[in-house]
Scaffold this motif. Structure first.
Motif, PDB file in Angstrom:
ATOM      1  N   ASN A  63       0.818  -1.211   0.000  1.00  0.00           N
ATOM      2  CA  ASN A  63       0.000   0.000   0.000  1.00  0.00           C
ATOM      3  C   ASN A  63       0.853   1.263   0.000  1.00  0.00           C
ATOM      4  OD1 ASN A  63      -2.549  -1.109  -0.191  1.00  0.00           O
ATOM      5  ND2 ASN A  63      -2.870  -1.213   2.014  1.00  0.00           N
ATOM      6  N   LEU A  64       1.977   1.233   0.710  1.00  0.00           N
ATOM      7  CA  LEU A  64       2.842   2.407   0.723  1.00  0.00           C
ATOM      8  C   LEU A  64       3.466   2.639  -0.650  1.00  0.00           C
ATOM      9  CD1 LEU A  64       4.059   4.729   2.282  1.00  0.00           C
ATOM     10  CD2 LEU A  64       5.833   3.174   3.136  1.00  0.00           C
ATOM     11  N   ARG A  65       3.805   1.570  -1.358  1.00  0.00           N
ATOM     12  CA  ARG A  65       4.376   1.722  -2.689  1.00  0.00           C
ATOM     13  C   ARG A  65       3.344   2.266  -3.677  1.00  0.00           C
ATOM     14  NH1 ARG A  65       7.825   2.792  -4.766  1.00  0.00           N
ATOM     15  NH2 ARG A  65       8.411   1.235  -6.306  1.00  0.00           N
ATOM     16  N   LYS A  66       2.073   2.022  -3.431  1.00  0.00           N
ATOM     17  CA  LYS A  66       1.029   2.558  -4.306  1.00  0.00           C
ATOM     18  C   LYS A  66       0.716   4.026  -4.018  1.00  0.00           C
ATOM     19  CE  LYS A  66      -2.257  -0.373  -3.408  1.00  0.00           C
ATOM     20  NZ  LYS A  66      -3.580  -1.033  -3.476  1.00  0.00           N
ATOM     21  N   LEU A  67       1.082   4.476  -2.846  1.00  0.00           N
ATOM     22  CA  LEU A  67       0.736   5.823  -2.418  1.00  0.00           C
ATOM     23  C   LEU A  67       1.397   6.862  -3.318  1.00  0.00           C
ATOM     24  CD1 LEU A  67      -0.680   7.338   0.010  1.00  0.00           C
ATOM     25  CD2 LEU A  67       1.593   7.537   0.986  1.00  0.00           C
TER      26      LEU A  67
END
Length: 298
Positions: free
Chosen positions: A289-293
């Motif tokens: 999820n952090l990489r998608k942010l």
């Protein structure tokens, strides 16, 4: 504890966590929230600046440090932040495991007494062995008053000065109590630290969950004192209710808060979850999820 809290072998971690990371966790349903929102534009948190707080997998680390660090690396993290111990390994042994998995140690949490007396030398030498840049405390022990914070600031400055002689930057992790007010003067306690600590000697790790738990505004501090926060803890949930979730599945608006960070590459972003219902999932889902942010500029 779930089965994820049991001892895992390196092979099982690499087959399971590594395959999930390689597939982008496409098989896991991730609910969309403000934390995980993407708009196709904006800035990504640099993958080399994404770390994992090992307190989030503390039981696993004690049982199987080799397998646990292999899982963290396979999930995609570039660095780790130990807390209090090294999985029953010596610093030299722990460093070897770190290196074998292509990780780095960004910083480490200690108790305040680890910087007092003869223990300070041991603590700082261990940090040097692990090759980290930052070393600090998970909390400070002192009176929750403005005078108490001034006394703590004096001690923090001394520790920061000694740490600098080892080539290290000293820091304090923040919870909610630092943003409370002196019951007599009304001063915000953390503001005392900002005034009384030397910026060249003392840094802070801003935990975005805990500052919201305190009812304080992280954006105000970022706009005014950004350079004092080289490290962030990214912990999700519903702070006002004391609920924790994996990153991207709570109410913390990482996108909005981090939009006030001028240069993402100048900071370290450490994922954490204090609770351990499923620590392997926490590591994998939070990283994905952090990489998608995507973070806009405020």
């Amino acid at each position: 504890m779930t089965g994820h809290a049991q001892k895992y072998s390196r092979r099982i971690f690499l087959q399971g966590a590594g395959a999930a990371a390689a597939a982008g966790l496409g098989a896991i349903a991730l609910p969309g929230t403000a934390s995980a929102a993407t708009d196709g534009g904006g800035r990504a948190v640099p993958p080399g600046k994404i770390g994992f707080q090992l307190y989030s997998v503390r039981d696993m680390l004690r049982a199987d440090p080799e397998g646990t660090l292999a899982m963290v690396a396979a999930a995609g993290y570039a660095s780790v932040e130990p807390a209090y111990d090294y999985g029953n390994r010596t610093p030299e042994q722990f460093r070897a495991i770190i290196d074998a998995n292509g990780l780095r140690v960004v910083g480490s949490h200690h108790n305040p007494y680890d910087f007092r007396g003869d223990l300070a030398e041991v603590t700082l030498e261990r940090a040097v062995t692990l090759g980290q840049r930052y070393v600090g405390v998970s909390y400070m022990d002192g009176a929750q008053t403005a005078d108490g914070y001034r006394r703590m600031a004096e001690e923090m400055n001394r520790w920061g000065e000694v740490a600098r002689t080892y080539g290290l930057r000293w820091y304090a992790h923040l919870h909610d109590n630092e943003f409370h007010r002196d019951p007599t003067t009304g001063e915000v306690l953390f503001d005392v630290w900002l005034r009384e600590t030397d910026p060249d000697l003392v840094a802070f790790e801003l935990d975005l969950y805990w500052i919201l738990r305190a009812g304080a505004d992280p954006v105000a501090y970022l706009d005014a004192h950004q350079d004092r926060f080289p490290l962030f803890h990214l912990k999700d949930g519903i702070p006002t209710q004391g609920i924790e979730n994996d990153l991207g599945e709570g109410s913390v608006d990482f996108r909005g808060i981090l939009s006030h960070v001028h240069a993402l590459g100048r900071h370290e972003f450490v994922v954490e979850r204090d609770q351990q219902p499923d620590p392997v999932r926490t590591a994998q889902v939070s990283y994905a999820n952090l990489r998608k942010l995507r973070v806009p500029r405020a």
